[in-house]
Design a protein around this motif. Structure first.
Motif, short mmCIF file in Angstrom:
data_model
loop_
_atom_site.label_atom_id
_atom_site.label_comp_id
_atom_site.label_asym_id
_atom_site.label_seq_id
_atom_site.Cartn_x
_atom_site.Cartn_y
_atom_site.Cartn_z
N LEU A 42 0.90 -1.15 -0.36
CA LEU A 42 0.41 -0.03 0.06
C LEU A 42 0.87 1.48 -0.08
CD1 LEU A 42 -3.16 0.97 0.42
CD2 LEU A 42 -2.84 0.85 2.98
N GLU A 43 1.86 1.36 0.50
CA GLU A 43 2.66 2.53 1.02
C GLU A 43 3.60 2.91 -0.54
OE1 GLU A 43 3.18 4.57 3.69
OE2 GLU A 43 4.94 5.95 3.08
N GLY A 44 4.41 1.63 -0.79
CA GLY A 44 4.13 1.59 -2.65
C GLY A 44 3.52 2.41 -3.97
N MET A 45 1.76 2.09 -3.25
CA MET A 45 1.23 2.11 -4.11
C MET A 45 1.14 3.79 -3.86
SD MET A 45 -1.50 -1.55 -4.51
CE MET A 45 -0.56 -2.66 -4.32
N ALA A 88 -1.59 2.81 -9.57
CA ALA A 88 -1.29 2.58 -8.59
C ALA A 88 -1.84 0.91 -8.43
CB ALA A 88 -2.18 2.85 -7.37
N ALA A 89 -3.39 0.99 -9.62
CA ALA A 89 -3.47 -0.20 -10.46
C ALA A 89 -3.13 -0.95 -10.85
CB ALA A 89 -5.21 0.39 -11.16
N LEU A 90 -2.28 -0.69 -10.87
CA LEU A 90 -1.07 -1.23 -12.72
C LEU A 90 0.01 -2.10 -11.80
CD1 LEU A 90 0.03 -2.08 -14.90
CD2 LEU A 90 2.00 -0.37 -15.37
N LEU A 91 0.13 -1.54 -10.09
CA LEU A 91 0.82 -1.99 -9.37
C LEU A 91 0.28 -3.46 -8.53
CD1 LEU A 91 3.02 0.38 -7.21
CD2 LEU A 91 4.35 -1.13 -8.90
N ALA A 92 -0.81 -2.85 -8.57
CA ALA A 92 -1.68 -3.67 -7.67
C ALA A 92 -1.95 -5.04 -8.68
CB ALA A 92 -3.29 -3.15 -7.87
N LEU A 93 -1.67 -5.02 -9.99
CA LEU A 93 -2.24 -6.23 -10.67
C LEU A 93 -1.35 -6.45 -10.99
CD1 LEU A 93 -3.60 -7.50 -13.54
CD2 LEU A 93 -2.38 -5.58 -14.72
N VAL A 94 0.10 -6.07 -11.22
CA VAL A 94 1.17 -7.04 -10.21
C VAL A 94 1.51 -7.79 -8.86
CG1 VAL A 94 4.01 -6.40 -10.52
CG2 VAL A 94 2.22 -5.15 -12.24
N HIS A 95 1.06 -7.33 -8.64
CA HIS A 95 0.79 -7.85 -7.03
C HIS A 95 0.00 -9.22 -7.13
CE1 HIS A 95 1.05 -8.51 -2.69
NE2 HIS A 95 -0.38 -7.88 -2.34
N GLY A 96 -1.10 -8.90 -7.95
CA GLY A 96 -2.30 -10.35 -8.02
C GLY A 96 -1.58 -10.98 -8.81
N LEU A 97 -0.79 -10.32 -10.18
CA LEU A 97 -0.42 -12.03 -10.67
C LEU A 97 0.95 -12.97 -10.10
CD1 LEU A 97 0.22 -9.50 -13.86
CD2 LEU A 97 -1.16 -11.70 -14.21
N SER A 109 5.42 -10.97 -1.80
CA SER A 109 5.46 -9.44 -2.66
C SER A 109 4.69 -7.93 -1.70
CB SER A 109 4.37 -10.14 -2.92
OG SER A 109 4.36 -9.28 -4.32
N GLY A 110 4.20 -8.45 -1.50
CA GLY A 110 3.61 -6.46 -0.73
C GLY A 110 4.55 -6.01 -0.14
N LEU A 111 5.75 -6.45 0.10
CA LEU A 111 6.63 -5.89 0.28
C LEU A 111 7.58 -5.21 -0.53
CD1 LEU A 111 8.15 -7.67 4.04
CD2 LEU A 111 6.57 -4.82 3.77
N ALA A 112 7.96 -5.89 -1.35
CA ALA A 112 8.53 -5.53 -3.08
C ALA A 112 7.22 -4.65 -3.33
CB ALA A 112 8.47 -6.99 -3.56
N VAL A 113 7.04 -4.62 -3.52
CA VAL A 113 5.87 -3.72 -4.13
C VAL A 113 6.37 -2.60 -3.49
CG1 VAL A 113 3.50 -2.42 -4.51
CG2 VAL A 113 3.37 -5.26 -5.12
N THR A 114 6.15 -2.10 -2.24
CA THR A 114 6.44 -1.51 -1.15
C THR A 114 8.01 -0.61 -1.61
OG1 THR A 114 5.07 -1.62 0.24
CG2 THR A 114 7.15 0.05 0.37
N ILE A 115 8.76 -0.57 -2.29
CA ILE A 115 10.38 -0.94 -2.24
C ILE A 115 10.29 -0.32 -3.67
CG2 ILE A 115 12.72 -1.78 -1.96
CD1 ILE A 115 12.25 -4.19 -0.27
N PHE A 116 9.52 -1.31 -4.30
CA PHE A 116 10.22 -0.61 -5.71
C PHE A 116 9.24 0.09 -5.69
CE2 PHE A 116 7.45 -0.30 -9.36
CZ PHE A 116 8.55 -0.27 -10.69
N GLY A 117 8.68 0.77 -5.13
CA GLY A 117 7.34 2.22 -5.20
C GLY A 117 8.76 2.97 -5.22
N ALA A 118 9.33 3.20 -3.46
CA ALA A 118 9.87 4.14 -2.75
C ALA A 118 11.31 3.72 -4.14
CB ALA A 118 10.14 3.51 -2.01
N VAL A 211 -9.75 -2.60 -6.95
CA VAL A 211 -9.99 -1.73 -6.45
C VAL A 211 -9.03 -1.07 -5.49
CG1 VAL A 211 -12.41 -0.83 -5.25
CG2 VAL A 211 -12.27 -2.52 -7.05
N GLY A 212 -8.89 -2.19 -4.15
CA GLY A 212 -7.18 -1.73 -3.42
C GLY A 212 -6.28 -0.35 -4.05
N GLY A 213 -5.98 -1.02 -5.32
CA GLY A 213 -5.05 0.16 -5.88
C GLY A 213 -4.98 1.24 -6.57
N LEU A 214 -6.33 1.00 -6.66
CA LEU A 214 -6.96 2.95 -7.18
C LEU A 214 -6.95 3.67 -5.84
CD1 LEU A 214 -10.15 0.94 -9.59
CD2 LEU A 214 -8.50 2.56 -10.37
N PHE A 215 -8.14 2.50 -5.21
CA PHE A 215 -8.19 3.45 -3.99
C PHE A 215 -6.76 4.13 -3.48
CE2 PHE A 215 -12.64 3.17 -1.95
CZ PHE A 215 -13.41 2.77 -2.97
#
Length: 326
Positions: A42-45, A88-97, A109-118, A211-215
């Protein structure tokens, strides 16, 4: 208004302003987690959403020849919001895949998304640091803004704040009063049972995560385009983690999430006013207050009589593999 009433109104208004980005992110996280998808990215998104929204507005304004330091263009702000939500939804899609399709660990995966976003926002955001911006203007609600105390506190904000007011009951109604909401909660509580009942668990979880990514993108853009217009590295300041904590505090309920987000916003507002009053307490110590308060709330929410309100969905964080269905 006397001095005490003025101070109360100022703190309430600050609570709403500071709490709105957290509330938006929390609502999205509740939808995702109710479907069984833990999103620690969430933080990265939010960071990606904040930068995408601000960068889109800056570039679009430059193309259209609109000075960004002047009154902001409503159409460009909408385009910027959409860009933030899409990123952000694109990142959520990656997390989903990674987690749903490839069945990887959701925490990792979630921690990786946050690190990538930062990392990506720190690299790509350099060109936007210090650029001028005015962001969403304050739009007082006719009649309601004139109500003593409540009017200035709750109805003299930007449109994103009012939108968050609407989202809270809408998300609650969707989750607890609609068939789609029931199917989503079933996917999070007992994906196997939901599958037997004909619910496509994979599709539901993907949809909830998107939807979570959009938010999350909307929450990030509300910081860079409304709360503190502009861009600085790591400007979300840990609000994504706070949102994850408030999801637990709220017991995965949107109505209680609103109370938690505004409570955190109120603590932030109080600590800023203590700083402005010229206290001798170091600023760094004061800035710790909201986060210490969050830890305290989590401890209280997860123990004693309040523990029964903090029961996570039984399938949260667990992959569902249809081929392994008995």
């Amino acid at each position: 208004m006397d001095l005490h009433t003025t101070l109360l109104v100022a703190i309430l208004a600050a609570a709403v302003r500071a709490g709105t980005p957290i509330l938006l992110a929390t609502l999205g996280e509740i939808i995702a987690e109710r479907a069984g998808m833990l999103n620690l990215g969430l933080e990265g998104m939010m960071l990606v959403g904040a930068l995408s929204g601000f960068a889109t507005y800056q570039r679009a304004a430059a193309i259209c020849g609109i000075p960004v330091a002047c009154e902001p263009s409503g159409k460009l702000l909408i385009v910027a919001l959409l860009a933030a939500m899409a990123a952000a939804a694109l990142l959520a899609l990656v997390h989903g895949l990674v987690t749903i399709t490839c069945r990887a660990n959701q925490v990792v995966s979630g921690l990786a998304v946050t690190i990538f976003g930062a990392g990506i926002t720190g690299f790509a955001g350099d060109a936007f640091v210090g650029l001028p911006a005015k962001g969403f203007p304050v739009v007082p609600v006719p009649l309601l803004s004139k109500i003593p105390v409540l009017g200035p506190a709750f109805f003299q904000h930007n449109v994103l704040v009012y939108f968050s007011y609407l989202l809270v009951p809408l998300v609650w109604f969707f989750l607890f009063r609609t068939r789609w909401g029931l199917e989503l909660r079933s996917a999070g509580e007992s994906p196997r049972t939901a599958d037997v009942m004909g619910i496509n668990v994979t599709a539901v979880r993907f949809a909830a995560l998107l939807v979570g990514g959009l938010f999350a993108g909307l929450a990030g853009a509300s910081i860079s385009l409304a709360y503190t217009p502009g861009w600085t590295e790591m400007m979300t300041g840990g609000r994504g983690w706070i949102a994850v904590a408030i999801v637990i505090f709220s017991g995965w309920n949107p109505l209680r999430a609103a109370a938690g987000a505004y409570l955190f916003g109120g603590i932030s507002g109080i600590q800023m006013r203590i700083q402005a009053a010229g206290t001798h307490i170091p600023a760094n110590v004061l800035m710790m207050f909201p986060y210490l308060f969050t830890i305290l709330v989590l401890v209280i929410a997860s123990s004693g009589p309040l523990k029964r309100f903090s029961q996570a969905p039984k399938g949260l964080g667990l992959p569902y593999i249809r081929e392994e269905r008995e």
